[in-house]
Scaffold this active site. Structure first.
Site, PDB file in Angstrom:
ATOM      1  N   HIS A 151      -5.090 -10.709  14.337  1.00 36.19           N
ATOM      2  CA  HIS A 151      -3.848  -9.953  14.387  1.00 36.19           C
ATOM      3  C   HIS A 151      -3.205 -10.082  15.754  1.00 36.19           C
ATOM      4  O   HIS A 151      -3.871 -10.296  16.766  1.00 36.19           O
ATOM      5  CB  HIS A 151      -4.102  -8.465  14.128  1.00 36.19           C
ATOM      6  CG  HIS A 151      -4.551  -8.187  12.729  1.00 36.19           C
ATOM      7  ND1 HIS A 151      -5.095  -6.982  12.357  1.00 36.19           N
ATOM      8  CD2 HIS A 151      -4.542  -8.951  11.607  1.00 36.19           C
ATOM      9  CE1 HIS A 151      -5.408  -7.013  11.074  1.00 36.19           C
ATOM     10  NE2 HIS A 151      -5.081  -8.197  10.610  1.00 36.19           N
ATOM     11  N   ARG A 188      -3.361  -1.519  13.501  1.00 36.54           N
ATOM     12  CA  ARG A 188      -4.835  -1.539  13.508  1.00 36.54           C
ATOM     13  C   ARG A 188      -5.270  -2.950  13.882  1.00 36.54           C
ATOM     14  O   ARG A 188      -5.358  -3.843  13.041  1.00 36.54           O
ATOM     15  CB  ARG A 188      -5.398  -1.139  12.146  1.00 36.54           C
ATOM     16  CG  ARG A 188      -5.118   0.317  11.791  1.00 36.54           C
ATOM     17  CD  ARG A 188      -5.828   0.738  10.511  1.00 36.54           C
ATOM     18  NE  ARG A 188      -5.587   2.149  10.243  1.00 36.54           N
ATOM     19  CZ  ARG A 188      -4.624   2.610   9.456  1.00 36.54           C
ATOM     20  NH1 ARG A 188      -3.796   1.753   8.876  1.00 36.54           N
ATOM     21  NH2 ARG A 188      -4.465   3.905   9.256  1.00 36.54           N
ATOM     22  N   TYR A 238       1.687  -4.420  13.085  1.00 37.14           N
ATOM     23  CA  TYR A 238       0.556  -3.681  12.506  1.00 37.14           C
ATOM     24  C   TYR A 238      -0.279  -3.030  13.606  1.00 37.14           C
ATOM     25  O   TYR A 238      -0.591  -3.654  14.622  1.00 37.14           O
ATOM     26  CB  TYR A 238      -0.303  -4.627  11.675  1.00 37.14           C
ATOM     27  CG  TYR A 238      -1.289  -3.915  10.786  1.00 37.14           C
ATOM     28  CD1 TYR A 238      -0.863  -2.958   9.880  1.00 37.14           C
ATOM     29  CD2 TYR A 238      -2.646  -4.204  10.852  1.00 37.14           C
ATOM     30  CE1 TYR A 238      -1.759  -2.298   9.053  1.00 37.14           C
ATOM     31  CE2 TYR A 238      -3.545  -3.560  10.029  1.00 37.14           C
ATOM     32  CZ  TYR A 238      -3.103  -2.608   9.136  1.00 37.14           C
ATOM     33  OH  TYR A 238      -3.995  -1.952   8.325  1.00 37.14           O
ATOM     34  N   ASP A 256      -2.370  -4.193   3.218  1.00 35.75           N
ATOM     35  CA  ASP A 256      -2.445  -4.346   4.674  1.00 35.75           C
ATOM     36  C   ASP A 256      -3.370  -5.505   5.077  1.00 35.75           C
ATOM     37  O   ASP A 256      -4.354  -5.798   4.390  1.00 35.75           O
ATOM     38  CB  ASP A 256      -2.937  -3.056   5.322  1.00 35.75           C
ATOM     39  CG  ASP A 256      -1.859  -1.977   5.336  1.00 35.75           C
ATOM     40  OD1 ASP A 256      -0.704  -2.283   4.986  1.00 35.75           O
ATOM     41  OD2 ASP A 256      -2.174  -0.829   5.694  1.00 35.75           O
ATOM     42  N   ASP A 271      -6.034  -6.350   6.673  1.00 38.92           N
ATOM     43  CA  ASP A 271      -7.337  -6.087   7.255  1.00 38.92           C
ATOM     44  C   ASP A 271      -8.351  -5.998   6.123  1.00 38.92           C
ATOM     45  O   ASP A 271      -8.026  -6.235   4.960  1.00 38.92           O
ATOM     46  CB  ASP A 271      -7.322  -4.808   8.102  1.00 38.92           C
ATOM     47  CG  ASP A 271      -6.822  -3.584   7.346  1.00 38.92           C
ATOM     48  OD1 ASP A 271      -6.812  -3.611   6.097  1.00 38.92           O
ATOM     49  OD2 ASP A 271      -6.431  -2.603   7.992  1.00 38.92           O
ATOM     50  N   GLU A 311       0.812  -1.220   0.000  1.00 36.88           N
ATOM     51  CA  GLU A 311       0.000   0.000   0.000  1.00 36.88           C
ATOM     52  C   GLU A 311       0.848   1.273   0.000  1.00 36.88           C
ATOM     53  O   GLU A 311       0.618   2.191  -0.777  1.00 36.88           O
ATOM     54  CB  GLU A 311      -0.947   0.019   1.214  1.00 36.88           C
ATOM     55  CG  GLU A 311      -2.143  -0.899   1.063  1.00 36.88           C
ATOM     56  CD  GLU A 311      -3.151  -0.714   2.166  1.00 36.88           C
ATOM     57  OE1 GLU A 311      -3.374   0.437   2.583  1.00 36.88           O
ATOM     58  OE2 GLU A 311      -3.716  -1.729   2.631  1.00 36.88           O
ATOM     59  N   GLU A 353      -9.842  -3.457   4.732  1.00 37.86           N
ATOM     60  CA  GLU A 353      -9.535  -2.447   3.728  1.00 37.86           C
ATOM     61  C   GLU A 353      -8.421  -2.934   2.804  1.00 37.86           C
ATOM     62  O   GLU A 353      -8.469  -2.735   1.584  1.00 37.86           O
ATOM     63  CB  GLU A 353      -9.140  -1.127   4.404  1.00 37.86           C
ATOM     64  CG  GLU A 353     -10.237  -0.482   5.222  1.00 37.86           C
ATOM     65  CD  GLU A 353     -11.469  -0.134   4.405  1.00 37.86           C
ATOM     66  OE1 GLU A 353     -11.317   0.348   3.264  1.00 37.86           O
ATOM     67  OE2 GLU A 353     -12.587  -0.358   4.900  1.00 37.86           O
TER      68      GLU A 353
END
Length: 624
Positions: free
Chosen positions: A337, A292, A290, A82, A84, A9, A86
């Site tokens: 995660h 988030r 990470y 990433d 997740d 990203e 998104e």
């Protein structure tokens, strides 16, 4: 044959990952999302099973051209956006645009730390694209577009101003506004507590009245205080029972997104938005995992490294008998995660420079502390009795708790920053005492107190409340709070969020006309439904149909209310029976920002107006 292509990203990751993978690899960055719903249209075909229309973002046109050429030239494509929802959706959008032939190898890889080991391990263990995560992200995006695009115009019409409504943003605003309403409506109650300052041969201490006639006492009236102090004026005091014990305080788990935002706000004065910006850079630099996440798990190798560091640095006493394990507090923790931790525990805080140093230190300290032995306290619960003579107590007792730290454990390197809303622990440093020892009453210490209204939210406590209620997810907390400030629906006063008049008016309308949509239980249930889509337990269409069934009746009723409010603000012009001296049209009474006036019915073609004061005009049908 071309090189293998790996897509990430952020451009900040490109150099590091290129170095880890070496020759034969090409690394390109998507720079975030490449497609989204259109900016100036609904972009959702409701009658066609809520089919979304996606457009390439204008700012991403050049990026998309570069990515598609790189994909065509590559012998295999590894999508490492990433880890997740998104990131999964970004991967899906890129591959949809690429329209690859069936024989082109495509792999999805994820890593939660940008280190050589993590990147190489991820590439060695690819997986297919997780369609369920993509479906969950699309469901959320479609619901949010329907709410924002359809509700906001209704609000603007009803309130005659520029307003915006958002599914989670408005639920967040409701918390702030309703807290302010609770504070405004709160009536404080006055009460008293009664402490006695007592002296033993070994020192002084205070004990609070605890019970009268076997009933626990929390609040007294002034009359009760006077009666008690008067009745005990000549009483003897002595130590009753002493209960000894040990209290263990376990370390908190490593940070999640929510707890990091809270601690960074309290310890460093950072807003949630700023915390995430700095954490993003630390992650991209390969310094933390990470950021988030709502998980509290720790990779076994990271836990072993932390335990070895603790033993080597602080000694075996600081290593717990059994390694700690933690459970996530959220009902449905998204994607498995890890917690937020340093990628290398031997990278000490003083080795990180720049504006991320303080946040890294906080993350490092919390992680290492989470793997250390508990702190231990010696605790005492002392009962103090009073009576006419020693040994013959009245039916009342005083009590005091004492606590002394005997082993600091994890507190050696980390203590939670003070929470301004938390009550102070009720404990004291007591002198040595023995049961039955006589005491001298030095003075009474009555204290007048008042019940307190609930406090206004800080940014940290609002994030904590959002997480507790299940509103939003780790990737949305910061943006929700930031949106309230940017749109001036709430402002910070002495580090507390206070709703503005604009925010209150907006919230009142939404609560009145969308009683379910922006209610906490409904918002939380919708988040659970999105989680169910991510787990493959339900479908995007089922969630959207259920949402639409709930939403449309409220939208229709709100639209009717908005029309009525518009008519009330702009009533039908009333004829005056006069003719316009400029064009001969009918004159009518109108209302404007500065009050009533007389104007021509042919406006805007004729702009003639006059005040309400009488002036001769030509009446319709009069002779010249």
């Amino acid at each position: 044959m071309g090189k293998k292509l790996i897509l990430v990203e952020s451009p900040r990751k490109v150099q590091a990952i290129s170095g880890y993978l070496g020759e034969g690899w090409r690394v390109e960055a998507t720079r975030g999302h490449v497609r989204d719903l259109p900016q100036n249209a609904l972009g959702v075909e409701v009658g066609a099973d809520f089919r979304p229309q996606y457009d390439v973002l204008p700012r991403q046109a050049n990026t998309v051209r570069r990515l598609l050429k790189a994909i065509r030239d590559a012998e295999a494509v590894y999508v490492a956006t990433d880890p997740d929802r998104e990131g999964e959706a970004i991967a899906w959008h890129v591959l949809q645009l690429a329209d690859l032939p069936p024989d082109k190898p495509v792999y999805r890889v994820t890593f939660t730390a940008i280190t050589e080991n993590a990147v190489k391990a991820a590439v060695a263990s690819p997986r297919p694209l997780d369609v369920n995560l993509v479906e969950a992200q699309q469901t959320r995006r479609i619901v949010d577009r329907l709410v924002g695009y359809l509700v906001s115009p209704v609000v603007c019409q009803a309130l005659d101003g520029r307003y915006s409504a958002g599914r989670v943003q408005s639920a967040c605003l409701r918390l702030v506004v309703e807290r302010e309403q609770q504070i405004t409506a709160f009536t404080p109650e006055t009460y008293w507590t009664l402490d006695a300052l007592l002296a033993a041969d070994s020192g002084e201490f205070s004990a609070r009245l605890y019970s009268v006639k076997g009933q626990a006492v929390e609040r007294l009236s002034r009359e009760q205080v006077d009666a008690l102090t008067g009745g005990l004026q000549n009483a003897a005091f002595w130590v009753g029972s002493i209960k000894q014990g040990e209290q263990r305080r376990n370390p908190a788990p490593p940070f999640t997104t929510s707890t990091l935002q809270q601690a960074a706000s309290q310890a460093l004065g950072l807003s949630p938005e700023r915390t995430m910006q700095i954490a993003q850079r630390l992650y991209e630099a390969g310094q933390i995992t990470y950021h988030r996440t709502d998980g509290v798990d720790v990779a076994p190798e990271a836990q072993r490294a932390a335990l070895q560091y603790v033993a080597r640095t602080y000694g075996g006493d600081y290593v717990p008998n059994q390694p700690h394990s933690y459970q996530a507090k959220t009902k449905h923790a998204q994607e498995a995660h890890e917690a937020i931790r340093p990628t290398d525990v031997t990278r000490l805080p003083d080795q990180v420079e720049g504006d991320g140093a303080a946040l890294y230190a906080l993350i490092w300290q919390r992680f290492v502390a989470s793997q250390m032995a508990p702190a231990r306290y010696a605790v005492q619960l002392v009962e103090v009795l009073a009576g006419k003579t020693h040994g013959q107590p009245y039916p009342l007792s005083f009590q005091v708790k004492g606590r002394t730290l005997v082993f600091d454990g994890f507190l050696k390197i980390y203590q939670d920053p003070p929470d301004p809303d938390a009550e102070a622990e009720d404990s004291a440093n007591l002198p040595p005492l023995r049961e039955g020892a006589q005491l001298r009453m030095t003075e009474w210490q009555p204290a007048e107190r008042q019940t307190k209204a609930p406090p206004r939210f800080t940014e940290a406590s609002l994030v904590r409340e959002l997480e507790r209620l299940g509103i939003g997810r780790p990737s949305t907390y910061a943006s929700m709070v930031q949106t309230l400030k940017q749109r001036e629906y709430a402002k910070l006063q002495k580090k507390r969020l206070v709703p503005t008049n604009t925010g209150t008016i907006l919230c009142d309308f939404l609560v009145a006309h969308f009683p379910d949509l922006f209610a906490v239980p409904y918002t939380a249930r919708l988040e659970e439904a999105l989680d169910a889509v991510a787990r493959g337990e339900t479908t995007r269409l089922a969630v959207l149909q259920a949402f639409w069934t709930d939403f449309t009746p409220q939208l229709g009723a709100a639209g009717q209310a908005a029309q009525q409010q518009t008519k009330a603000r702009h009533p039908t012009p009333q004829p005056t029976g006069e003719s316009c001296p400029a064009c001969g049209g009918d004159m009518v009474e109108r209302k404007g920002k500065h009050g009533a006036f007389i104007g021509c019915m042919n406006y805007p073609d004729c702009g003639y107006t006059r005040g309400m004061e009488h002036k001769p005009v030509t009446l319709r049908g009069a002779s010249s």
